[in-house]
Design a protein around this motif. Structure first.
Motif, PDB file in Angstrom:
ATOM      1  N   HIS A  76       0.952  -1.377   0.008  1.00  0.00           N
ATOM      2  CA  HIS A  76      -0.082   0.141  -0.023  1.00  0.00           C
ATOM      3  C   HIS A  76       0.763   1.493  -0.168  1.00  0.00           C
ATOM      4  O   HIS A  76       1.764   1.352   0.754  1.00  0.00           O
ATOM      5  CB  HIS A  76      -0.867   0.031   1.181  1.00  0.00           C
ATOM      6  CG  HIS A  76      -1.761  -1.314   1.345  1.00  0.00           C
ATOM      7  ND1 HIS A  76      -3.129  -1.143   0.817  1.00  0.00           N
ATOM      8  CD2 HIS A  76      -1.488  -2.405   1.868  1.00  0.00           C
ATOM      9  CE1 HIS A  76      -3.388  -2.272   1.262  1.00  0.00           C
ATOM     10  NE2 HIS A  76      -2.645  -3.157   1.723  1.00  0.00           N
ATOM     11  N   THR A 131      -4.557  -6.886   6.319  1.00  0.00           N
ATOM     12  CA  THR A 131      -4.765  -5.952   5.198  1.00  0.00           C
ATOM     13  C   THR A 131      -4.790  -4.467   6.163  1.00  0.00           C
ATOM     14  O   THR A 131      -5.205  -4.400   7.168  1.00  0.00           O
ATOM     15  CB  THR A 131      -5.888  -5.956   4.261  1.00  0.00           C
ATOM     16  OG1 THR A 131      -5.811  -4.925   3.171  1.00  0.00           O
ATOM     17  CG2 THR A 131      -7.008  -5.887   5.022  1.00  0.00           C
ATOM     18  N   TYR A 133      -6.236  -0.525   6.135  1.00  0.00           N
ATOM     19  CA  TYR A 133      -7.343   0.275   5.868  1.00  0.00           C
ATOM     20  C   TYR A 133      -7.004   1.415   6.616  1.00  0.00           C
ATOM     21  O   TYR A 133      -6.989   1.408   7.988  1.00  0.00           O
ATOM     22  CB  TYR A 133      -8.538  -0.432   6.256  1.00  0.00           C
ATOM     23  CG  TYR A 133      -9.928   0.583   6.096  1.00  0.00           C
ATOM     24  CD1 TYR A 133     -10.401   1.069   4.824  1.00  0.00           C
ATOM     25  CD2 TYR A 133     -10.492   1.229   7.161  1.00  0.00           C
ATOM     26  CE1 TYR A 133     -11.367   1.921   4.487  1.00  0.00           C
ATOM     27  CE2 TYR A 133     -11.524   2.142   6.867  1.00  0.00           C
ATOM     28  CZ  TYR A 133     -12.166   2.378   5.608  1.00  0.00           C
ATOM     29  OH  TYR A 133     -13.007   3.072   5.576  1.00  0.00           O
ATOM     30  N   ASP A 135      -9.276   4.898   7.796  1.00  0.00           N
ATOM     31  CA  ASP A 135     -10.596   5.391   7.667  1.00  0.00           C
ATOM     32  C   ASP A 135     -10.352   6.941   7.283  1.00  0.00           C
ATOM     33  O   ASP A 135      -9.543   7.650   7.100  1.00  0.00           O
ATOM     34  CB  ASP A 135     -11.145   4.756   9.093  1.00  0.00           C
ATOM     35  CG  ASP A 135     -10.541   5.913  10.186  1.00  0.00           C
ATOM     36  OD1 ASP A 135     -10.008   6.969  10.298  1.00  0.00           O
ATOM     37  OD2 ASP A 135     -10.851   5.378  11.380  1.00  0.00           O
ATOM     38  N   TRP A 141      -5.905   1.050  10.146  1.00  0.00           N
ATOM     39  CA  TRP A 141      -6.151  -0.032  10.901  1.00  0.00           C
ATOM     40  C   TRP A 141      -5.787  -1.424  10.312  1.00  0.00           C
ATOM     41  O   TRP A 141      -5.589  -1.317   8.935  1.00  0.00           O
ATOM     42  CB  TRP A 141      -7.686  -0.238  10.839  1.00  0.00           C
ATOM     43  CG  TRP A 141      -8.599   0.893  11.628  1.00  0.00           C
ATOM     44  CD1 TRP A 141      -8.856   2.045  11.143  1.00  0.00           C
ATOM     45  CD2 TRP A 141      -8.946   0.489  12.909  1.00  0.00           C
ATOM     46  NE1 TRP A 141      -9.428   2.563  12.092  1.00  0.00           N
ATOM     47  CE2 TRP A 141      -9.832   1.707  13.121  1.00  0.00           C
ATOM     48  CE3 TRP A 141      -9.203  -0.332  13.786  1.00  0.00           C
ATOM     49  CZ2 TRP A 141     -10.435   2.100  14.455  1.00  0.00           C
ATOM     50  CZ3 TRP A 141      -9.833  -0.242  14.990  1.00  0.00           C
ATOM     51  CH2 TRP A 141     -10.587   1.039  15.225  1.00  0.00           C
ATOM     52  N   LEU A 220     -10.595  -4.202   1.870  1.00  0.00           N
ATOM     53  CA  LEU A 220     -11.849  -3.221   2.056  1.00  0.00           C
ATOM     54  C   LEU A 220     -11.672  -1.942   0.862  1.00  0.00           C
ATOM     55  O   LEU A 220     -10.650  -1.631   0.452  1.00  0.00           O
ATOM     56  CB  LEU A 220     -11.452  -2.681   3.393  1.00  0.00           C
ATOM     57  CG  LEU A 220     -11.717  -3.585   4.450  1.00  0.00           C
ATOM     58  CD1 LEU A 220     -10.292  -4.161   5.130  1.00  0.00           C
ATOM     59  CD2 LEU A 220     -12.450  -2.824   5.606  1.00  0.00           C
ATOM     60  N   ILE A 221     -13.102  -1.768   0.512  1.00  0.00           N
ATOM     61  CA  ILE A 221     -13.236  -0.677  -0.447  1.00  0.00           C
ATOM     62  C   ILE A 221     -14.532  -0.094  -0.030  1.00  0.00           C
ATOM     63  O   ILE A 221     -15.274  -0.582   0.330  1.00  0.00           O
ATOM     64  CB  ILE A 221     -13.139  -1.662  -1.801  1.00  0.00           C
ATOM     65  CG1 ILE A 221     -12.999  -0.571  -2.842  1.00  0.00           C
ATOM     66  CG2 ILE A 221     -14.245  -2.250  -2.050  1.00  0.00           C
ATOM     67  CD1 ILE A 221     -12.830  -0.899  -4.448  1.00  0.00           C
ATOM     68  N   LYS A 222     -14.758   1.338  -0.387  1.00  0.00           N
ATOM     69  CA  LYS A 222     -16.122   1.758  -0.395  1.00  0.00           C
ATOM     70  C   LYS A 222     -16.751   1.850  -1.529  1.00  0.00           C
ATOM     71  O   LYS A 222     -16.386   1.424  -2.815  1.00  0.00           O
ATOM     72  CB  LYS A 222     -15.681   3.669  -0.305  1.00  0.00           C
ATOM     73  CG  LYS A 222     -14.935   3.885   1.004  1.00  0.00           C
ATOM     74  CD  LYS A 222     -15.941   3.855   2.200  1.00  0.00           C
ATOM     75  CE  LYS A 222     -15.504   4.660   3.445  1.00  0.00           C
ATOM     76  NZ  LYS A 222     -16.396   4.829   4.561  1.00  0.00           N
ATOM     77  N   LEU A 228     -18.863   0.791   3.707  1.00  0.00           N
ATOM     78  CA  LEU A 228     -17.740   0.307   3.603  1.00  0.00           C
ATOM     79  C   LEU A 228     -17.934  -1.399   3.199  1.00  0.00           C
ATOM     80  O   LEU A 228     -18.569  -2.068   3.761  1.00  0.00           O
ATOM     81  CB  LEU A 228     -16.780   0.328   4.896  1.00  0.00           C
ATOM     82  CG  LEU A 228     -15.502  -0.527   4.871  1.00  0.00           C
ATOM     83  CD1 LEU A 228     -14.537   0.455   3.956  1.00  0.00           C
ATOM     84  CD2 LEU A 228     -14.750  -0.103   6.194  1.00  0.00           C
ATOM     85  N   MET A 230     -16.295  -5.245   2.554  1.00  0.00           N
ATOM     86  CA  MET A 230     -15.165  -6.161   2.845  1.00  0.00           C
ATOM     87  C   MET A 230     -15.004  -7.584   1.776  1.00  0.00           C
ATOM     88  O   MET A 230     -16.238  -8.067   2.043  1.00  0.00           O
ATOM     89  CB  MET A 230     -15.237  -6.502   4.130  1.00  0.00           C
ATOM     90  CG  MET A 230     -13.621  -7.236   4.391  1.00  0.00           C
ATOM     91  SD  MET A 230     -13.651  -8.069   6.169  1.00  0.00           S
ATOM     92  CE  MET A 230     -13.772  -6.847   7.150  1.00  0.00           C
ATOM     93  N   VAL A 252     -14.764   0.797  10.113  1.00  0.00           N
ATOM     94  CA  VAL A 252     -14.383  -0.727  10.013  1.00  0.00           C
ATOM     95  C   VAL A 252     -14.912  -1.619  11.211  1.00  0.00           C
ATOM     96  O   VAL A 252     -14.703  -2.809  10.958  1.00  0.00           O
ATOM     97  CB  VAL A 252     -12.831  -0.689  10.067  1.00  0.00           C
ATOM     98  CG1 VAL A 252     -12.257  -0.066  11.330  1.00  0.00           C
ATOM     99  CG2 VAL A 252     -12.209  -1.852   9.494  1.00  0.00           C
TER     100      VAL A 252
END
Length: 315
Positions: A76, A131, A133, A135, A141, A220-222, A228, A230, A252
Motif C-alpha cells: 500500500h 490488510t 485500511y 479510515d 487499521w 476493504l473498499i468503499k 464500507l 469487505m 471498520v
C-alpha cells in the motif's frame, strides 16, 4: 515476459504504482505450506497482460524472526512510502508464532525492509492475512483473520473463524489498541466447513477444531453510497469461495452485514479489487485453489451500493 496464466501464485495483490504502471505480488514459495520461506517476489506490467519478472522484493536477513509460511504480501502507498503487509511464521521458536508484520520501501518493487518488531497481530494465537485500511479520520487499521488453527499443545482453534480489526500507530510500525472482533465466518449464510486443498493434510500440531469454518483474505473498499465493503474468503458449497460483507455505518468496526450468496463460489479466493488506469474495476484472485495449480485471475466487476457485481460468470 510472461502472461498472467503462466505465473503460479496464490493470494495475488496488484498495486497501481502510477498511471499505467502495475506491480503484482503474491505467495510464490514452492513449498508454501510448511517449507523454508524464501521471501517475496514481484512482477511489473504496463498493460496487465505481459509481466516482467520475477524481481526480488524482499529477502529475510540472517537471523530474521520468521522462516516459513511467507504468505499474502500486499503493498500500500501511504505517506510517500510503500508498506508491505505480509504473513510469516516460525517453525522452531517457542512459542511458535504466525502473524502479519509490516515492511517498508521507498519504491513499490523494493527492496523492502522490516518496519514492525515482529507481527502487529497478536502473538499468542496464529493469525494471518492482514490488510491495511485507513479510515475517514486518517486512522490506520489492520484487518486480519483468526482462521482455524489452535496453539500447539493448547486449546484447539476456533470452530467459527474470526475477523478482527486493530488500530495501528500512524507510522504503521506497531499496534495502537486491542483487537476488536468484527464478525465470524458463520455469520455468512454461504460459509461452510473448511475443505483443505487436495494433497494438503492437516498436521496434528495445527490443533484444528472439528469441521471448522474459516476466514481469510480481507480487502476493504468503499461502495458508491459510502458504505464500507469487505471482500473476504471462506469455504462454500463448491470449495474455496469469496463473499462480501457491508458496513453501512462506514466504520471498520461495523456492524457488518453479510451477503446471502458468495461473490465467487467455485474453488477460488483470496481476492482484492484493482481500479485500473482506464477506470475499470477488476476482481483479482487465485483459482483454482489446488496446489500447485494456482493461477492469477482477473474478472471485471462493478462496485454498487450493496457490494460487488461480477461481469463474468464463475470460471
Amino acid at each position: 515476459m510472461a502472461k498472467m496464466q503462466q505465473i503460479r501464485m496464490r493470494d495475488p495483490f496488484i498495486l497501481q504504482a502510477a498511471p499505467g504502471e502495475y506491480v503484482l505480488y503474491g505467495t510464490t514459495d514452492e513449498n508454501l505450506w510448511g517449507g523454508p520461506g524464501t521471501g517475496f517476489d514481484c512482477y511489473t506490467s504496463s498493460d496487465l497482460e505481459e509481466w516482467a519478472g520475477p524481481f526480488p522484493a524482499w529477502r529475510p536477513a540472517r537471523g530474521f524472526w520468521a522462516d516459513t509460511q511467507f504468505w499474502a504480501p500486499e503493498v500500500h502507498a501511504y505517506k510517500g512510502r510503500f508498506y508491505m503487509f505480509a504473513t510469516m511464521a516460525t517453525s522452531t521458536a517457542s512459542p511458535k508464532v504466525r502473524g502479519t508484520c509490516v515492511l517498508v520501501a521507498d519504491t513499490p518493487t523494493g527492496p523492502f525492509e522490516p518496519l514492525s518488531d515482529g507481527p502487529v497481530t497478536p502473538t499468542n494465537v496464529p493469525c494471518l492475512d492482514g490488510t491495511l485500511y485507513v479510515d475517514e479520520h486518517q486512522v490506520p487499521w489492520i484487518v486480519y483473520s483468526r482462521g482455524a488453527e489452535g496453539v500447539p499443545g493448547g486449546e484447539p482453534g476456533p470452530q467459527d473463524g474470526e475477523m478482527y480489526a486493530r488500530q495501528l500507530t500512524t507510522d504503521l510500525s506497531a499496534p495502537a489498541g486491542d483487537p476488536v472482533l468484527i464478525f465470524t465466518s458463520k455469520s455468512a449464510p454461504w460459509s461452510k466447513p473448511m475443505i483443505l486443498p487436495p494433497g494438503v493434510e492437516p498436521k496434528p500440531e495445527l490443533n484444528l477444531a472439528k469441521h471448522p469454518h474459516f476466514t481469510d483474505g480481507a480487502f476493504l473498499i468503499k461502495s458508491a453510497s459510502g458504505s464500507l465493503l469487505m471482500l473476504w474468503s471462506a469455504f462454500g458449497e463448491a470449495g474455496y469461495a469469496m463473499g462480501v460483507a457491508r458496513s453501512d455505518s462506514g466504520s471498520v468496526l461495523g456492524p457488518w452485514v453479510q451477503n446471502e450468496k458468495p461473490l465467487w463460489a467455485k474453488n477460488g479466493g483470496h481476492g482484492m479489487v484493482l481500479h485500473d488506469s482506464s477506470g475499470k474495476n477488476y476482481l483479482v484472485f487465485h483459482a483454482p485453489n489446488d496446489t500447485p495449480n494456482e493461477r492469477v485471475q482477473m474478472v471485471e466487476v462493478l462496485i454498487n451500493t450493496h457490494g460487488l457485481e461480477l461481469l463474468q460468470d464463475n470460471l
